[in-house]
Scaffold this motif. Sequence first.
Motif, PDB file in Angstrom:
ATOM      1  N   ARG A 131       0.834  -1.202   0.000  1.00  0.00           N
ATOM      2  CA  ARG A 131       0.000   0.000   0.000  1.00  0.00           C
ATOM      3  C   ARG A 131       0.866   1.247   0.000  1.00  0.00           C
ATOM      4  NH1 ARG A 131      -4.145  -3.252   1.142  1.00  0.00           N
ATOM      5  NH2 ARG A 131      -3.852  -4.686   2.893  1.00  0.00           N
ATOM      6  N   ASP A 132       0.291   2.311  -0.528  1.00  0.00           N
ATOM      7  CA  ASP A 132       1.031   3.566  -0.670  1.00  0.00           C
ATOM      8  C   ASP A 132       1.428   4.177   0.673  1.00  0.00           C
ATOM      9  OD1 ASP A 132       0.800   3.317  -3.397  1.00  0.00           O
ATOM     10  OD2 ASP A 132      -0.940   4.642  -3.556  1.00  0.00           O
ATOM     11  N   ASP A 133       0.658   3.874   1.729  1.00  0.00           N
ATOM     12  CA  ASP A 133       0.929   4.513   3.020  1.00  0.00           C
ATOM     13  C   ASP A 133       1.956   3.754   3.854  1.00  0.00           C
ATOM     14  OD1 ASP A 133      -0.571   2.308   3.651  1.00  0.00           O
ATOM     15  OD2 ASP A 133      -2.033   3.363   4.894  1.00  0.00           O
ATOM     16  N   CYS A 134       2.581   2.710   3.293  1.00  0.00           N
ATOM     17  CA  CYS A 134       3.573   1.932   4.042  1.00  0.00           C
ATOM     18  C   CYS A 134       4.630   1.395   3.081  1.00  0.00           C
ATOM     19  CB  CYS A 134       2.897   0.773   4.776  1.00  0.00           C
ATOM     20  SG  CYS A 134       4.066  -0.357   5.576  1.00  0.00           S
ATOM     21  N   THR A 135       5.875   1.783   3.320  1.00  0.00           N
ATOM     22  CA  THR A 135       6.971   1.328   2.456  1.00  0.00           C
ATOM     23  C   THR A 135       7.825   0.236   3.113  1.00  0.00           C
ATOM     24  OG1 THR A 135       8.415   3.099   3.263  1.00  0.00           O
ATOM     25  CG2 THR A 135       7.111   3.553   1.286  1.00  0.00           C
ATOM     26  N   ALA A 136       7.458  -0.178   4.321  1.00  0.00           N
ATOM     27  CA  ALA A 136       8.239  -1.207   5.023  1.00  0.00           C
ATOM     28  C   ALA A 136       8.165  -2.534   4.268  1.00  0.00           C
ATOM     29  CB  ALA A 136       7.718  -1.389   6.440  1.00  0.00           C
ATOM     30  N   ARG A 137       9.283  -3.239   4.255  1.00  0.00           N
ATOM     31  CA  ARG A 137       9.347  -4.575   3.658  1.00  0.00           C
ATOM     32  C   ARG A 137      10.099  -5.486   4.628  1.00  0.00           C
ATOM     33  NH1 ARG A 137       6.113  -2.209   1.351  1.00  0.00           N
ATOM     34  NH2 ARG A 137       5.911  -1.798  -0.899  1.00  0.00           N
ATOM     35  N   PRO A 138       9.404  -6.034   5.607  1.00  0.00           N
ATOM     36  CA  PRO A 138      10.066  -6.872   6.620  1.00  0.00           C
ATOM     37  C   PRO A 138      10.630  -8.145   6.005  1.00  0.00           C
ATOM     38  CG  PRO A 138       7.682  -7.025   6.817  1.00  0.00           C
ATOM     39  CD  PRO A 138       7.949  -5.940   5.827  1.00  0.00           C
ATOM     40  N   ASP A 139      11.549  -8.778   6.726  1.00  0.00           N
ATOM     41  CA  ASP A 139      12.054 -10.080   6.300  1.00  0.00           C
ATOM     42  C   ASP A 139      10.914 -11.098   6.287  1.00  0.00           C
ATOM     43  OD1 ASP A 139      14.590  -9.056   6.073  1.00  0.00           O
ATOM     44  OD2 ASP A 139      15.225  -9.752   8.074  1.00  0.00           O
ATOM     45  N   GLN A 140      11.084 -12.137   5.504  1.00  0.00           N
ATOM     46  CA  GLN A 140      10.024 -13.123   5.350  1.00  0.00           C
ATOM     47  C   GLN A 140       9.652 -13.789   6.671  1.00  0.00           C
ATOM     48  OE1 GLN A 140      10.028 -16.867   4.932  1.00  0.00           O
ATOM     49  NE2 GLN A 140       8.328 -17.154   3.518  1.00  0.00           N
ATOM     50  N   ASP A 141      10.652 -14.173   7.462  1.00  0.00           N
ATOM     51  CA  ASP A 141      10.342 -14.845   8.721  1.00  0.00           C
ATOM     52  C   ASP A 141       9.648 -13.905   9.702  1.00  0.00           C
ATOM     53  OD1 ASP A 141      12.649 -13.332   9.025  1.00  0.00           O
ATOM     54  OD2 ASP A 141      13.596 -14.730  10.418  1.00  0.00           O
ATOM     55  N   VAL A 142       9.984 -12.628   9.632  1.00  0.00           N
ATOM     56  CA  VAL A 142       9.326 -11.643  10.490  1.00  0.00           C
ATOM     57  C   VAL A 142       7.858 -11.505  10.111  1.00  0.00           C
ATOM     58  CG1 VAL A 142       9.233  -9.199  11.150  1.00  0.00           C
ATOM     59  CG2 VAL A 142      11.439 -10.377  10.990  1.00  0.00           C
ATOM     60  N   LEU A 143       7.576 -11.367   8.822  1.00  0.00           N
ATOM     61  CA  LEU A 143       6.184 -11.201   8.399  1.00  0.00           C
ATOM     62  C   LEU A 143       5.369 -12.454   8.684  1.00  0.00           C
ATOM     63  CD1 LEU A 143       3.942  -9.587   7.158  1.00  0.00           C
ATOM     64  CD2 LEU A 143       4.730 -10.299   4.880  1.00  0.00           C
ATOM     65  N   VAL A 170       2.709  -9.789  -3.257  1.00  0.00           N
ATOM     66  CA  VAL A 170       3.094 -10.146  -1.891  1.00  0.00           C
ATOM     67  C   VAL A 170       3.366 -11.639  -1.774  1.00  0.00           C
ATOM     68  CG1 VAL A 170       2.156 -10.432   0.431  1.00  0.00           C
ATOM     69  CG2 VAL A 170       2.112  -8.202  -0.649  1.00  0.00           C
ATOM     70  N   ASP A 171       2.510 -12.456  -2.382  1.00  0.00           N
ATOM     71  CA  ASP A 171       2.727 -13.896  -2.254  1.00  0.00           C
ATOM     72  C   ASP A 171       3.986 -14.339  -2.995  1.00  0.00           C
ATOM     73  OD1 ASP A 171       1.606 -16.178  -0.930  1.00  0.00           O
ATOM     74  OD2 ASP A 171       1.231 -17.027  -2.909  1.00  0.00           O
ATOM     75  N   LYS A 172       4.315 -13.670  -4.074  1.00  0.00           N
ATOM     76  CA  LYS A 172       5.561 -13.976  -4.783  1.00  0.00           C
ATOM     77  C   LYS A 172       6.775 -13.664  -3.910  1.00  0.00           C
ATOM     78  CE  LYS A 172       8.291 -12.711  -8.849  1.00  0.00           C
ATOM     79  NZ  LYS A 172       8.369 -11.829 -10.054  1.00  0.00           N
ATOM     80  N   ASP A 173       6.719 -12.525  -3.209  1.00  0.00           N
ATOM     81  CA  ASP A 173       7.864 -12.095  -2.410  1.00  0.00           C
ATOM     82  C   ASP A 173       7.982 -12.839  -1.083  1.00  0.00           C
ATOM     83  OD1 ASP A 173       8.479 -10.280  -4.387  1.00  0.00           O
ATOM     84  OD2 ASP A 173       7.573  -8.566  -3.358  1.00  0.00           O
ATOM     85  N   TYR A 174       6.833 -13.200  -0.482  1.00  0.00           N
ATOM     86  CA  TYR A 174       6.856 -13.740   0.883  1.00  0.00           C
ATOM     87  C   TYR A 174       6.364 -15.179   1.008  1.00  0.00           C
ATOM     88  CZ  TYR A 174       7.949  -9.097   2.654  1.00  0.00           C
ATOM     89  OH  TYR A 174       8.567  -7.887   2.912  1.00  0.00           O
ATOM     90  N   GLN A 175       5.760 -15.731  -0.046  1.00  0.00           N
ATOM     91  CA  GLN A 175       5.305 -17.126  -0.006  1.00  0.00           C
ATOM     92  C   GLN A 175       4.387 -17.402   1.189  1.00  0.00           C
ATOM     93  OE1 GLN A 175       6.373 -19.386  -2.624  1.00  0.00           O
ATOM     94  NE2 GLN A 175       6.892 -17.370  -3.417  1.00  0.00           N
ATOM     95  N   LEU A 176       3.493 -16.464   1.465  1.00  0.00           N
ATOM     96  CA  LEU A 176       2.621 -16.614   2.627  1.00  0.00           C
ATOM     97  C   LEU A 176       1.641 -17.774   2.466  1.00  0.00           C
ATOM     98  CD1 LEU A 176       1.801 -12.883   3.463  1.00  0.00           C
ATOM     99  CD2 LEU A 176       3.417 -14.392   4.615  1.00  0.00           C
TER     100      LEU A 176
END
Length: 225
Positions: A131-143, A170-176
């Motif tokens: 989302r535009d209001d958040c630029t954070a990209r935590p590590d995968q294990d953190v998320l 998001v699913d590509k980057d984090y495999q949630l």
Amino acid sequence: MAYGVFKAAGALIAAGLLGIGGWSFATGWHPAQGQYPLQGVDLGENPGAIEWGTVRARGADFAYLVATSGADRRDPGFEANWAALPDAGLRRGAVHLFSLCQLAADQANAFNAFVPRTADALPVAVDVGYRDDCTARPDQDVLVGEMRTFIAMVEAHTRKPVLLRLSKAVDKDYQLSAAIDRPVWAISNVFPPSYAARPWRIWRASDIRRIDGIEGPVNWNVVAP
């Protein structure tokens, strides 16, 4: 010369009519009812006035509404729309827009304090996207850990499994969808999505559909048969 001008004008008019017809088809399209008997809408934040009886008459079986976003935003129209859905004959579900910039426990507390536990409610959907209001990209294990915290707290409140509404990016980057064993709500206009690690339970098939009872385009969804 005049004939050529008229011919060119006719071609432009025909192209315009085809464009209008194509757009009309696109905004009216939805997956076949015979293949997907259960279909419904999900609305974004601040959707405005809704004629829920009309929405039901146009083929919606359920509606998902954004309730909270992050740890500090409540949708001002949620409570009125939530109360109106059963009388219109629609099943109701709540959505939380998950923020990558705020703690999961704070977000879960905000959601649980705002959305009542009701027996007729559909499973809560937690929407995870950039989302535009958040630029954070935590590590995968953190998320993944934060998502598990949120899910545990919300499921303790609602007593139903949470749905994961995951954007493709998001699913590509984090495999949630692989890391968290919960039903998936996937997003893909027109073509059934295949990016998640498990079969989707709900598919958002169009984000441009227009129906009577709602101003502007709506997100139209189907449930896996």
